[in-house]
Structures are given as structure tokens and as C-alpha cells.
Design an enzyme around this catalytic site. Structure first.
Site, short mmCIF file in Angstrom:
data_model
loop_
_atom_site.label_atom_id
_atom_site.label_comp_id
_atom_site.label_asym_id
_atom_site.label_seq_id
_atom_site.Cartn_x
_atom_site.Cartn_y
_atom_site.Cartn_z
N LYS A 208 0.84 -1.20 0.00
CA LYS A 208 0.00 0.00 0.00
C LYS A 208 0.88 1.26 0.00
CE LYS A 208 -3.59 2.17 2.77
NZ LYS A 208 -4.56 2.02 3.85
N GLU A 214 10.41 -4.70 4.67
CA GLU A 214 10.50 -6.10 4.24
C GLU A 214 10.22 -6.22 2.74
OE1 GLU A 214 8.83 -4.94 6.83
OE2 GLU A 214 8.81 -6.34 8.52
N GLY A 268 -5.00 -2.15 5.13
CA GLY A 268 -4.20 -3.28 4.67
C GLY A 268 -4.88 -4.63 4.91
N ARG A 269 -5.40 -4.83 6.11
CA ARG A 269 -5.98 -6.14 6.44
C ARG A 269 -7.38 -6.32 5.84
NH1 ARG A 269 -4.90 -2.87 10.50
NH2 ARG A 269 -6.55 -2.03 11.83
N GLU A 354 -4.95 -7.07 14.82
CA GLU A 354 -4.45 -5.74 14.41
C GLU A 354 -5.59 -4.73 14.48
OE1 GLU A 354 -0.86 -5.07 11.61
OE2 GLU A 354 -2.57 -4.61 10.35
N HIS A 385 -4.53 -33.65 17.42
CA HIS A 385 -3.40 -34.46 17.89
C HIS A 385 -2.28 -33.59 18.43
CE1 HIS A 385 -5.24 -38.08 16.27
NE2 HIS A 385 -5.72 -37.26 15.36
N LYS A 513 9.23 -1.05 14.65
CA LYS A 513 9.84 -0.69 13.35
C LYS A 513 10.90 0.38 13.56
CE LYS A 513 5.81 -1.03 10.25
NZ LYS A 513 4.91 -0.23 9.42
O1 F6P Z 1 2.09 -4.34 9.97
C1 F6P Z 1 1.60 -3.06 9.70
C2 F6P Z 1 1.07 -2.91 8.30
O2 F6P Z 1 0.85 -1.56 8.08
C3 F6P Z 1 -0.20 -3.72 8.03
O3 F6P Z 1 -1.32 -3.12 8.51
C4 F6P Z 1 -0.14 -3.80 6.54
O4 F6P Z 1 -1.04 -4.76 6.07
C5 F6P Z 1 1.31 -4.17 6.35
O5 F6P Z 1 1.99 -3.39 7.33
C6 F6P Z 1 1.88 -3.94 4.99
O6 F6P Z 1 1.86 -2.59 4.59
P1 F6P Z 1 2.09 -2.15 3.09
O7 F6P Z 1 1.01 -2.74 2.27
O8 F6P Z 1 2.05 -0.66 3.10
O9 F6P Z 1 3.44 -2.65 2.66
#
Ligand code: F6P
Length: 549
Positions: A208, A214, A268-269, A354, A385, A513
């Protein structure tokens, strides 16, 4: 700590008094007193069936909980969400994932602007792109069809498409292998890159913000890997982006014609319904993707129009509140009895935790009540199990959501009957338990000596009275999956309203972060012992030496 809106509600005290009585009920007793519990406490919506009869509640409980929801303004807040009001108050954003699955002719406004034409413009782009890749019309740089799609994203930009592609495995195009890379730990991307061919691989960089560390690191590693084998001119055929950040996408070298946008009003979620769902559309085809959206829309319509007392997401949310805030249960297990839903518990973890893992109210006051429980789980029958022992006989009561399809997506005989039998048996066992007398009678019938019976009886007794919901669908189709996800989204919304938290921000992920950014240079450069505690300094020192002993 000031009194929260939850405890201040007029409906709260009657619930508290009712709880003083209800906490002593055993579900065995409820079922014998009310033989029609199954029909009384079950509901159908959007192709899903919810049996909530195996819970520690009766008509009065549900009536009082619905009164609390009404008093907390659930209906008004739901309508505010659907009409594009900026209910994400800490970020001043509307919350409109429901617009992403609304029909083309719907009109939904944000800041006086109808968002639907833009939503459908992007959906049309997704359709066109997905059809070209699937038909082989979109080729890689050497003219070969795409065989592997690698989605690089994390959190909401990963869990949704990964979970859904896995869940709808039975519908995936036979030529396409779907891969999902999320972890900054390069063991993740390395294991994918070592198996794919740059000539036939399509990378989707899904973020987003297009700034998430990452995702950006993984995207750069994929780009470097690609450029080692192919020229820069070949890149546009193999890299596309899903983002709200056009500038950063262009700076990365992706042709912005191959960028699929979404908007700040998609959390995002809650983004699987947006262009973040591109891997799913590629995998199952646009028509199936449209069925997925339609399944969610059917659940939206139900949530929007059904009375609270027969509203499936509201019921699920209220039962969770009953257990969290009156019984004090602090966790919830998700048990999908469908292997293809193996990532669903992880998906719900982000969705619920979240969203509602918050300790202050919308106004910023510390809550004097518990909010989101820990959500966890794994597929049945595997969990049986592993950790089900604790569910049956542990000292904590952990409610379970069982999820199953009546028909399997495979043709192998026998398995599905055994699977469903186990699913239903677990909820029955959790509810009924086994009394000491029953355990003793069983052992006597097996011919055990009375001394051994005395020794073993406490171990072989199950308290029962352990609650569960069972959610059924005909089969795990795109439409059923859409409805299932929307069910939990609206359940989460319901609980956020009752707890008075903002379910749509996530400030809690920021601190870690920021500290990681501080520590990173110290692992290779100059350490700053004054900046940390002795534990963090000790760990940094160990990492710098790269040796434990
Ligand atoms: O972990 C925090 C967060 O902002 C989530 O809410 C989101 O889904 C994820 O990081 C990834 O964010 P982006 O789509 O901006 O890379």
C-alpha cells in the site's frame, strides 16, 4: 481509569446480573431443557450456516447483548461505515472495503466523490491483465507464457492473497504456480528464486505504502536476481505493482501502466478485495474473482439489513464479547476442518488482533475492559493431535470456531465423512465432556479393577461446558470464501464498536519498526551502548561476534 462506554451503558448492568446466573449453567443442562436449541440458535446468511447453540447462553443472553450493541450505536456506526464517513478517526480516513465488492451501479461517496467508477476502472484493468496472463497473451521477455507468479508483500499485502489462493487451490489455472514472499528473512525469497525461471516468472510487488522495509528489500533482491539474468528492458514484462504510491512504483522501474492502484480508505488487512487480490484473480480467473467479491457483498447486505438478533456477524461478535468481557476468556481458537483453509487462522489473526488489539478508546482514554482476545489455530484434524488436549482438559476455557464444508473439493472416497465426523464430535465432546460417573462406568465396562478406576477417574473426566460455534458452507467456493471473510470482518467491526476502539489504525506496529531502524546500523557499525538496556546491548554484542561460544 475512567469508566468505558461499555461499562457505562445502561444495558451493561443487567448483563452483569444475568452473568452471575449464567456462569453456573452447564450446556448439558441447557440442551436438555431446550431440545430445540439447534433451530433456535442457528442462522443462515450469504450461503453460510452458523450453529451457535453450543454456547453458554440463552434467549435472555442474546436479547441483552443485542440491547448493549444497540445502545453502543452499532447500527448507526455500521451505516456510517457503509456511507463513507471517516470512521478511522486517528487517520481521518473512510473505511470502505465494502465498496470494493459493491455492484458497479452502487454510489458510494468519499469527500463528495463517488468512488465506484474508479473501483470498477481498476477491476476492469485486473480483468484485462488476468485474462492476458492466463490465456498466454501476456508473455515474458522471450515470448514464453507466465508459469510462476511471485507476490512480494507483507501483512495485509500478503496474508489475504496467500490465504485465498491456498483456499481456492481447486480453481487455480493449471499452468500457474503461485508463490508468496513476505519475510525480510531472505530464506523466504531465496527458496522461491531458486525454483523459478526469470523468463516465465511474474513478480507482483504489493505494498500500500511502497515503503515497507521487508517488501522493499525483497523487491530489490528479486530485481537484482532478475537483472543478473536478463536486461533492464525486460523488467516491465516481469514486474508489476499494487500500491497507492505511484511515485515510488515509478522510481522502482515498474511501468506505471502496470500498476494497480487502491486508495487510503482501504485498510491493509481489509484489502484482499482491492488490487491486492490481483494474485487471486490471476490464479482463479476474473469470473471466479467476481464470485468471491459477490459472496462478500451478499454478507455485506445481510450485515447491513438483518436485525441484530438474527445478524450472523453481529451474533458472532456478541458471543465473543460475552466470553471476553463477562467470562474473562482471553483467547479464541479457529479450527477449519478443511486443509485448504490452513492459512485462515493466520489471516484472522491479523484481521482481529491488528484491528481490535487496542488499549485506549476512540477518544484516547484507557479502557477499563478487556478488548481483543488472542486468536490462533490450525486445521482439523491436525490440531486434535496437538493442542486439543488443552481445549478439553486444560485449566483455561478457550472457545472454538469450527469451520467446515459439507462437500469436499476433491474426489477421494471416505476422507470427507471421517473429517466431518471428527469436526462434529469435537464440538460435542467439548460441550458434553465426560462426568466422573461416566468415566468410571466406562472403565468398569472395560474390566478395570476398582483401585485403578479410582486412580484414573480424575484423569479420564472431562468438565465439558466448553463453547464452540460451527460455521458450515456447501463447498469451499470463491463465493463461500468471500462470505466467510466478510463475516469475520463484520464480526470484528461489531466488537470494535462495543469496545469503543478504532478498529482501523495500527499504531502498535510502529515502535518496533523505529527501534529496528536504530539497531540495524549498530549490528555492523558502531554500537551505542548508552542507547539501550543491558539485554539489548548483550544481544547486539552477540550478533556482532556471530558466535555463542
Ligand atoms: O504491519 C503493519 C502494516 O501496516 C499492516 O497493517 C499492513 O497490512 C502491512 O503493514 C503492509 O503494509 P504495506 O502494504 O504498506 O506494505
Amino acid at each position: 481509569m475512567s469508566q468505558s462506554a461499555f461499562t457505562a451503558a445502561a444495558a451493561h448492568d443487567p448483563l452483569q446480573s444475568h452473568f452471575a446466573e449464567a456462569k453456573n449453567w452447564h450446556m448439558r443442562m441447557l440442551f436438555s431443557q431446550e431440545p430445540d436449541r439447534f433451530s433456535r440458535f442457528s442462522v443462515k446468511a450469504a450461503g453460510l450456516f452458523l450453529d451457535y447453540s453450543k454456547n453458554r447462553l440463552n434467549d435472555t443472553t442474546m436479547r441483552l447483548l443485542a440491547a448493549l450493541a444497540r445502545e453502543r450505536g452499532l447500527e448507526q456506526q455500521r451505516d456510517a461505515m457503509f456511507s463513507g464517513k471517516k470512521i478511522n478517526t486517528t487517520e481521518q480516513r473512510a473505511v470502505l472495503h465494502v465498496a470494493l465488492r459493491a455492484p458497479r451501479n452502487a454510489a458510494i461517496q468519499v469527500d463528495g466523490q463517488d468512488v465506484m467508477p474508479e473501483v470498477h476502472r481498476v477491476l476492469d484493468h485486473i480483468r484485462d491483465f488476468a485474462e492476458r496472463v492466463r490465456s498466454g497473451q501476456w508473455t515474458g521477455c522471450t515470448g514464453k507464457s507466465i508459469t510462476d507468479v511471485v507476490n512480494i508483500g507483507i501483512g495485509g499485502s500478503d496474508l489475504g492473497p496467500e490465504m485465498a489462493c491456498r483456499a481456492l487451490r481447486a480453481f487455480v489455472h493449471p499452468r500457474l504456480s503461485m508463490h508468496f514472499v513476505s519475510n525480510v528473512d531472505a530464506h523466504d525469497i531465496d527458496s522461491v528464486l531458486s525454483h523459478v525461471n526469470p523468463e516465465t516468472t511474474l513478480f507482483i510487488i504489493a505494498s500500500k505504502t511502497f515503503t515497507t522495509v521487508e517488501t522493499m528489500m525483497n523487491a530489490q533482491s528479486a530485481r537484482t536476481w532478475f537483472l543478473r539474468q536478463r536486461g533492464a528492458a525486460d523488467l516491465p514484462k516481469h514486474f508489476v505493482a499494487v500500491s497507492t504510491n505511484t511515485k515510488a512504483v515509478a522510481a522502482f522501474g515498474i511501468d506505471t501502466n502496470n500498476m494497480f492502484p487502491f486508495w487510503d480508505w482501504v485498510g491493509g488487512r481489509y484489502s484482499i478485495w482491492s488490487a491486492i487480490g490481483l494474485p487471486l484473480a490471476l490464479a482463479i480467473g476474473y469470473d471466479r474473482f467476481a464470485e468471491f467479491l459477490a459472496g462478500a457483498h451478499a454478507m455485506d447486505q445481510h450485515f447491513r439489513t438483518a436485525p441484530l438478533e438474527s445478524n450472523m456477524p453481529v451474533i458472532l461478535g456478541l458471543i465473543g464479547v460475552w466470553y471476553r468481557n463477562f467470562f474473562g476468556f482471553s483467547s479464541l481458537t479457529i479450527a477449519p476442518y478443511h486443509q485448504d483453509l490452513e492459512r485462515f487462522p493466520a489471516y484472522l489473526q491479523q484481521l482481529e488482533m491488528e484491528s481490535n488489539g487496542k488499549r485506549v478508546s476512540k477518544e484516547g482514554n484507557a479502557l477499563n475492559i478487556a478488548s481483543c482476545p488472542a486468536v490462533w489455530g490450525d486445521v482439523g484434524t491436525n490440531g486434535q493431535h496437538a493442542y486439543f488436549q488443552l481445549l478439553h482438559q486444560g485449566t483455561d476455557v478457550i472457545p472454538v470456531d469450527f469451520i467446515a464444508a459439507l462437500k469436499p473439493s476433491h474426489a477421494l472416497p471416505g476422507h470427507h465423512t471421517v473429517l466431518l465426523a471428527n469436526c462434529f464430535a469435537q464440538s460435542e465432546a467439548l460441550m458434553r465432556g465426560k462426568t466422573s460417573d461416566e468415566a468410571r462406568a466406562e472403565m468398569r465396562a472395560q474390566g478395570l479393577a476398582e483401585d485403578d478406576i479410582d486412580t484414573l477417574a480424575p484423569h479420564r473426566t472431562f468438565p465439558g461446558n466448553r463453547p464452540s460455534n460451527t460455521i458450515l458452507m456447501d463447498a469451499l467456493t470463491p463465493s463461500a470464501l468471500g462470505a466467510l471473510i466478510a463475516l469475520y470482518e463484520h464480526k470484528t467491526f461489531t466488537q470494535g464498536v462495543l469496545w469503543d476502539v478504532n478498529s482501523f489504525d495500527q499504531w502498535g506496529v510502529e515502535l518496533g519498526k523505529a527501534l529496528a531502524k536504530n539497531i540495524e546500523p549498530e549490528l555492523t557499525g558502531t554500537p551505542r551502548p548508552d542507547a539501550h538496556d543491558s539485554s539489548t546491548n548483550g544481544l547486539i554484542a552477540l550478533a556482532r561476534t556471530g558466535l555463542i561460544s
